[in-house]
Enzyme design. Structure first.
Site, PDB file in Angstrom:
ATOM      1  N   TYR A 144       1.026  -0.751  -0.085  1.00 51.75           N
ATOM      2  CA  TYR A 144       0.029  -0.398   0.075  1.00 51.75           C
ATOM      3  C   TYR A 144       0.461   1.446   0.224  1.00 51.75           C
ATOM      4  CZ  TYR A 144      -4.055   3.619   1.378  1.00 51.75           C
ATOM      5  OH  TYR A 144      -4.688   4.499   2.060  1.00 51.75           O
TER       6      TYR A 144
ATOM      7  N   LYS B  88      -1.577  -1.198  -4.189  1.00 58.01           N
ATOM      8  CA  LYS B  88      -1.850   0.054  -4.182  1.00 58.01           C
ATOM      9  C   LYS B  88      -1.274   0.900  -4.149  1.00 58.01           C
ATOM     10  CE  LYS B  88      -6.316   1.339  -0.804  1.00 58.01           C
ATOM     11  NZ  LYS B  88      -5.213   2.997  -0.945  1.00 58.01           N
TER      12      LYS B  88
END
Length: 326
Positions: free
Chosen positions: A164, A194
């Site tokens: 992330y 992400k």
């Protein structure tokens, strides 16, 4: 519900209709809010009772069938380890046979905590896990960051792992292009990223070098179409909680190579975001919009965040109601 990357949890996923790298999850993901209950003047306790309703709302009203739990919108880093486990369990359980993917964010400042959350996510049957870089004592180079992520992922050896990347909040600005080089040899379960950053040059290089190997999920909602043009596999975002239908239509138009229609949907959702950014927009305001649109009470944010003002809620709802793409 819970305390939220929208709705007592964290992130929801939108279906991406574009061709995907083989064997990879490719939906666009919406960020979920954690549903909180006010207890006195300071306490904010998670409320699991509305997650069933939240799941049905995402699937039936927004066309969103994948979620990202305990992320930014879900206030995951403001929750205790036990609260994060409770939310993860509730979303996996309530989403069974309704949601396609439940990705649990397990990142933490403490390596033992992150490993504990990863092991728990694997045990309850999460579709995948994700982790941010530690952001108080920060990794200063790629090797250090990979070593941290490897330790976390090793606790869930059969579960796909996502990095992330959100440098605006972590302050960790190691380029993802550099991070991905050779990472599969270090983390065999590594699935993708992400990518919540506006650096489209870095993102483009990730696509150029890794599109067939990893899922590259874009996380800046107002720039999604640009990322799709570059080759994004899908998307993760908070606005998909209440603009999921519109973003799915944009994805479908893009898949049909109808860039005129896709652009109109992006400009329309961007018009709303530009408006609320000028008012002051963050997690608390996202929760307020979600409460207004879904009629699911998301409750207050947890300190240090403060409730959205009544003025913000009224203006944002009026603007949303006037959008021509909705």
């Amino acid at each position: 519900g819970a305390c939220a990357d929208v709705g007592g949890v964290s992130l929801a996923l939108l279906r991406n209709t574009r061709a995907a790298p083989r064997r990879r999850h490719q939906p666009a993901r919406a960020v979920l809010s954690t549903r909180c209950r006010a207890q006195g003047s300071l306490r904010r306790e998670i409320n699991l009772s509305v997650i069933d309703q939240y799941v049905d709302y995402l699937v039936k009203e927004q066309g969103v069938k994948s979620i990202f739990v305990n992320g930014t919108t879900g206030e995951g880093l403001s929750l205790s380890t036990q609260e994060r486990k409770q939310l993860a369990e509730a979303w996996v359980t309530k989403g069974k046979d309704k949601l396609d993917h439940v990705i649990i964010h397990v990142g933490a400042l403490s390596l033992p905590e992150a490993k504990e959350l990863a092991k728990h996510a694997a045990a309850i049957g999460a579709s995948a896990i994700a982790g941010i870089a530690p952001f108080f004592l920060k990794p200063t180079n790629k090797d250090t960051l990979v070593a941290f992520l490897r330790e976390v992922a090793s606790e869930a050896p059969g579960v796909p792992f996502y990095y992330y990347h959100i440098p605006s909040l972590t302050g960790v600005k190691i380029r993802v292009e550099e991070l991905l080089d050779g990472i599969k040899e270090q983390i065999p379960t590594f699935q993708g990223v992400k990518f919540s950053d506006t650096d489209l040059l870095d993102f483009a290089q990730c696509v150029k070098n890794n599109k067939e190997q990893f899922a590259l999920l874009y996380g800046v909602d107002e720039q999604l179409l640009s990322a799709l043009v570059l080759g994004a596999s899908g998307a993760v975002g908070s606005t998909y909680n209440y603009l999921g239908k519109e973003n799915n239509l944009m994805l479908e138009a893009f898949a049909k190579q109808d860039l005129t229609a896709a652009k109109q949907y992006q400009l329309c959702t961007g018009e709303f975001l530009s408006f609320v950014f000028k008012l002051g927009f963050g997690v608390a305001q996202t929760k307020a919009i979600m409460t207004s649109v879904s009629r699911i009470p998301m409750g207050p944010p947890r300190l240090p965040l403060l409730n959205a003002s009544k003025d913000f809620i009224e203006k944002a709802k009026a603007k949303l109601d006037r959008l021509t793409c909705c």
